[in-house]
Enzyme design. Structure first.
Site, PDB file in Angstrom:
ATOM      1  N   ASP A  86      69.314 -78.118  38.126  1.00 43.66           N
ATOM      2  CA  ASP A  86      69.123 -76.840  37.412  1.00 43.66           C
ATOM      3  C   ASP A  86      68.530 -75.749  38.289  1.00 43.66           C
ATOM      4  O   ASP A  86      68.403 -74.605  37.838  1.00 43.66           O
ATOM      5  CB  ASP A  86      68.192 -77.077  36.206  1.00 43.66           C
ATOM      6  N   HIS A  93      62.495 -84.905  39.002  1.00 42.33           N
ATOM      7  CA  HIS A  93      63.563 -85.634  38.304  1.00 42.33           C
ATOM      8  C   HIS A  93      63.085 -87.040  37.999  1.00 42.33           C
ATOM      9  O   HIS A  93      62.363 -87.641  38.777  1.00 42.33           O
ATOM     10  CB  HIS A  93      64.832 -85.709  39.164  1.00 42.33           C
TER      11      HIS A  93
HETATM   12  C1  SDX Z   1      67.847 -82.456  33.998  1.00 38.96           C
HETATM   13  O1  SDX Z   1      67.683 -87.352  33.390  1.00 38.96           O
HETATM   14  C2  SDX Z   1      68.561 -86.650  33.930  1.00 38.96           C
HETATM   15  O2  SDX Z   1      69.429 -87.114  34.647  1.00 38.96           O
HETATM   16  C3  SDX Z   1      68.514 -85.179  33.594  1.00 38.96           C
HETATM   17  C4  SDX Z   1      69.543 -84.319  34.319  1.00 38.96           C
HETATM   18  C5  SDX Z   1      70.964 -84.599  33.870  1.00 38.96           C
HETATM   19  O3  SDX Z   1      71.887 -84.346  34.649  1.00 38.96           O
HETATM   20  O4  SDX Z   1      71.146 -84.974  32.689  1.00 38.96           O
HETATM   21  O5  SDX Z   1      69.441 -84.548  35.710  1.00 38.96           O
HETATM   22  C6  SDX Z   1      69.294 -82.829  34.065  1.00 38.96           C
HETATM   23  O6  SDX Z   1      67.282 -82.451  32.937  1.00 38.96           O
HETATM   24  C7  SDX Z   1      67.117 -82.158  35.289  1.00 38.96           C
HETATM   25  C8  SDX Z   1      65.595 -81.877  35.067  1.00 38.96           C
HETATM   26  C9  SDX Z   1      65.420 -80.440  34.562  1.00 38.96           C
HETATM   27  N1  SDX Z   1      64.009 -80.213  34.178  1.00 38.96           N
HETATM   28  C10 SDX Z   1      63.190 -79.425  34.872  1.00 38.96           C
HETATM   29  O7  SDX Z   1      63.475 -78.915  35.960  1.00 38.96           O
HETATM   30  C11 SDX Z   1      61.823 -79.201  34.232  1.00 38.96           C
HETATM   31  C12 SDX Z   1      60.723 -79.392  35.264  1.00 38.96           C
HETATM   32  N2  SDX Z   1      60.691 -80.808  35.652  1.00 38.96           N
HETATM   33  C13 SDX Z   1      59.708 -81.660  34.991  1.00 38.96           C
HETATM   34  O8  SDX Z   1      59.373 -81.316  33.683  1.00 38.96           O
HETATM   35  C14 SDX Z   1      59.888 -83.140  35.283  1.00 38.96           C
HETATM   36  O9  SDX Z   1      59.997 -83.266  36.652  1.00 38.96           O
HETATM   37  C15 SDX Z   1      61.032 -83.907  34.624  1.00 38.96           C
HETATM   38  C16 SDX Z   1      61.051 -83.697  33.176  1.00 38.96           C
HETATM   39  C17 SDX Z   1      62.340 -83.509  35.231  1.00 38.96           C
HETATM   40  C18 SDX Z   1      60.799 -85.391  34.933  1.00 38.96           C
HETATM   41  O10 SDX Z   1      59.641 -85.722  34.302  1.00 38.96           O
HETATM   42  P1  SDX Z   1      58.997 -87.218  34.405  1.00 38.96           P
HETATM   43  O11 SDX Z   1      59.912 -88.134  35.133  1.00 38.96           O
HETATM   44  O12 SDX Z   1      58.552 -87.582  33.019  1.00 38.96           O
HETATM   45  O13 SDX Z   1      57.787 -87.020  35.353  1.00 38.96           O
HETATM   46  P2  SDX Z   1      56.343 -86.568  34.884  1.00 38.96           P
HETATM   47  O14 SDX Z   1      56.426 -85.425  33.921  1.00 38.96           O
HETATM   48  O15 SDX Z   1      55.584 -87.780  34.476  1.00 38.96           O
HETATM   49  O16 SDX Z   1      55.711 -85.993  36.265  1.00 38.96           O
HETATM   50  C19 SDX Z   1      55.175 -86.876  37.246  1.00 38.96           C
HETATM   51  C20 SDX Z   1      54.113 -86.043  37.956  1.00 38.96           C
HETATM   52  C21 SDX Z   1      53.089 -85.433  37.008  1.00 38.96           C
HETATM   53  O17 SDX Z   1      51.922 -85.200  37.741  1.00 38.96           O
HETATM   54  P3  SDX Z   1      50.672 -86.289  37.637  1.00 38.96           P
HETATM   55  O18 SDX Z   1      50.370 -86.431  36.147  1.00 38.96           O
HETATM   56  O19 SDX Z   1      51.228 -87.577  38.260  1.00 38.96           O
HETATM   57  O20 SDX Z   1      49.568 -85.657  38.411  1.00 38.96           O
HETATM   58  O21 SDX Z   1      54.734 -84.913  38.613  1.00 38.96           O
HETATM   59  C22 SDX Z   1      54.266 -83.717  38.002  1.00 38.96           C
HETATM   60  C23 SDX Z   1      53.668 -84.099  36.680  1.00 38.96           C
HETATM   61  O22 SDX Z   1      52.672 -83.160  36.282  1.00 38.96           O
HETATM   62  N3  SDX Z   1      55.452 -82.859  37.853  1.00 38.96           N
HETATM   63  C24 SDX Z   1      55.486 -81.544  38.069  1.00 38.96           C
HETATM   64  C25 SDX Z   1      56.818 -81.162  37.862  1.00 38.96           C
HETATM   65  N4  SDX Z   1      57.551 -82.231  37.520  1.00 38.96           N
HETATM   66  C26 SDX Z   1      56.692 -83.275  37.512  1.00 38.96           C
HETATM   67  N5  SDX Z   1      54.507 -80.669  38.426  1.00 38.96           N
HETATM   68  C27 SDX Z   1      54.910 -79.391  38.570  1.00 38.96           C
HETATM   69  N6  SDX Z   1      56.192 -78.931  38.397  1.00 38.96           N
HETATM   70  C28 SDX Z   1      57.147 -79.800  38.037  1.00 38.96           C
HETATM   71  N7  SDX Z   1      58.406 -79.360  37.864  1.00 38.96           N
END
Ligand code: SDX
Length: 392
Positions: A328, A271
């Protein structure tokens, strides 16, 4: 570059507005709507009460809530010509695309909802969409199932009637199931607002050009559709199913999620703001257990979900990046137990988020926020003379 020296991709460290609606603290896993904790609201309030709280700022008295509900019921008919738009879609159309189109189409049938320059105009636009949106949600699902379009029963409660519109079948007495009713009411409350997330920021920036509320909401539905945002609740179930089909080896999928060369992510994890637990996920996890137990359903994907969550707690990659289950991760397990098709999961998220989007749009307009127009750092070509096509 016009004086801009740094950019902030994804606005990770940029505040877009001041708001009095929702407070969340990502470190401590705190979420409050207008100062009330999500835990208390999920336990003690119902969804329409929370919608009123978000939109008008205070919990309603019984009279205020009764008037709000009756004004909404008066506006719960959708112009029959909207059915022609729905008919034009193939059954295979994704419900989020259908819902976004139908929501945008509502402007054509309710033109007075565009220039909401008085409190009365704003109130009318709000009760209209709160009355019509659940009908669009039900029709979107019924279209996919080939069921006739319907109107439920306005003598029922707001969420009660939504369930009836979604599930009633011709020639069958629809029986309300209180377990499902309470579970859906709680889920909708937990999804109702979340400050400046992607789809809410979309609703705000579209509305900042003074486009109408319904076209702003249609844009928000499109943003929510993405699998990185609300679309994750569908992606989670598809992922859990894939793990189950693959023999339930959660460790294999955890490794895939950590492998940078593999685009696979553990959906429902991580998140932007919650760097601890997502308080909504905690409540939904308990609700999922209760609903399945009450319904006597043994759903293997819940065990797979719990296995993933447990493994992530002790996995360095996930712990280092503070990746925990988000809203989710468990919600789809309840939707599935309710008999909602997986493509409809994000529509249910939109149904819950509607009052939040409305409240944020209303606040943005009340505060006369300027039109959203970020800056950039130009990295393209310097000036060059035009080249005739014969010379290219
Ligand atoms: C919602 O914003 C909100 O409030 C949203 C929400 C709402 O109520 O409106 O809460 C609802 O959208 C919840 C999130 C649902 N999405 C998912 O579950 C999809 C999977 N999650 C990721 O795509 C990610 O965690 C996000 C999109 C939720 C957040 O992304 P960020 O903050 O841009 O973080 P990032 O992509 O830069 O990740 C940071 C690191 C990275 O690794 P490094 O490059 O540092 O090595 O964490 C890793 C990412 O690769 N990472 C994951 C991961 N999420 C982040 N690795 C594996 N699986 C994951 N799910």
């Amino acid at each position: 570059t016009g004086g801009i020296t740094t950019i902030d991709p994804g606005y990770k460290n940029t505040g877009s507005c001041e708001s009095a609606i929702t407070f969340l603290n990502g470190e401590e896993g705190i979420l409050r709507y207008r100062g009330y904790s999500i835990e208390e609201l999920a336990e003690k309030a119902d969804f329409l009460e929370v919608a009123y709280l978000l939109i008008f700022g205070e919990l309603p008295t019984q009279d205020q809530l009764n008037k709000f509900h009756s004004d909404i019921k008066e506006e719960s008919v959708v112009d029959d010509d909207v059915k022609k738009i729905l008919d034009a879609f193939p059954k295979s159309a994704h419900p989020m695309g259908v819902l976004s189109s139908l929501t945008s189409a509502l402007t054509a049938f309710n033109p007075t909802t565009v220039n909401v320059n008085s409190e009365e105009d704003m109130y009318n636009a709000i009760v209209k969409i709160l009355g019509k949106f659940p009908v669009l949600v039900a029709w979107t699902m019924r279209k996919q199932k080939g069921l006739p379009l319907n109107y439920g029963d306005n003598s029922l409660g707001y969420v009660e009637n939504i369930l009836k519109m979604m599930f009633e079948k011709p020639n069958e007495e629809y029986k309300q199931n209180d377990i499902l009713l309470n579970a859906l009411d709680k889920l909708l409350i937990l999804h109702a607002d979340h400050e400046q997330n992607c789809s809410t920021s979309t609703v705000r920036i579209v509305g900042s050009s003074h486009a109408g509320l319904y076209s702003s909401l249609a844009a928000g539905i499109s943003a929510l559709w993405g699998p990185l945002h609300g679309g994750a609740n569908q992606a989670v179930l598809e992922m859990l199913e894939a793990i189950k089909e693959d023999g339930g080896d959660t460790h294999k999928f955890m490794n895939k999620a950590k492998d940078k060369s593999d685009p696979f992510r553990l959906m429902g994890f991580g998140h932007r703001v919650y760097k601890n637990f997502d308080p909504r996920a905690k409540i939904i996890k308990v609700a999922a257990d209760d609903v399945l137990a009450d319904l006597g359903i043994e759903d293997p994907v819940l065990d797979i979900a719990k296995g993933l969550a447990a493994e992530a707690l002790s996995d360095e990659y996930f712990v280092d990046r503070k990746l925990y289950p988000n809203v989710d991760f468990y919600s789809g397990i309840i939707y599935r137990a309710m008999g909602i098709p997986v493509e409809m999961f994000t529509v249910m998220f939109a149904l819950g988020r509607l009052p939040g989007w409305i409240s944020q749009w209303k606040e943005m307009r009340a505060r006369k926020e300027p039109i959203g127009r970020p800056r950039q750092i130009y990295i393209g070509e310097t000036l060059r003379p035009f080249k005739e096509i014969s010379e290219r």
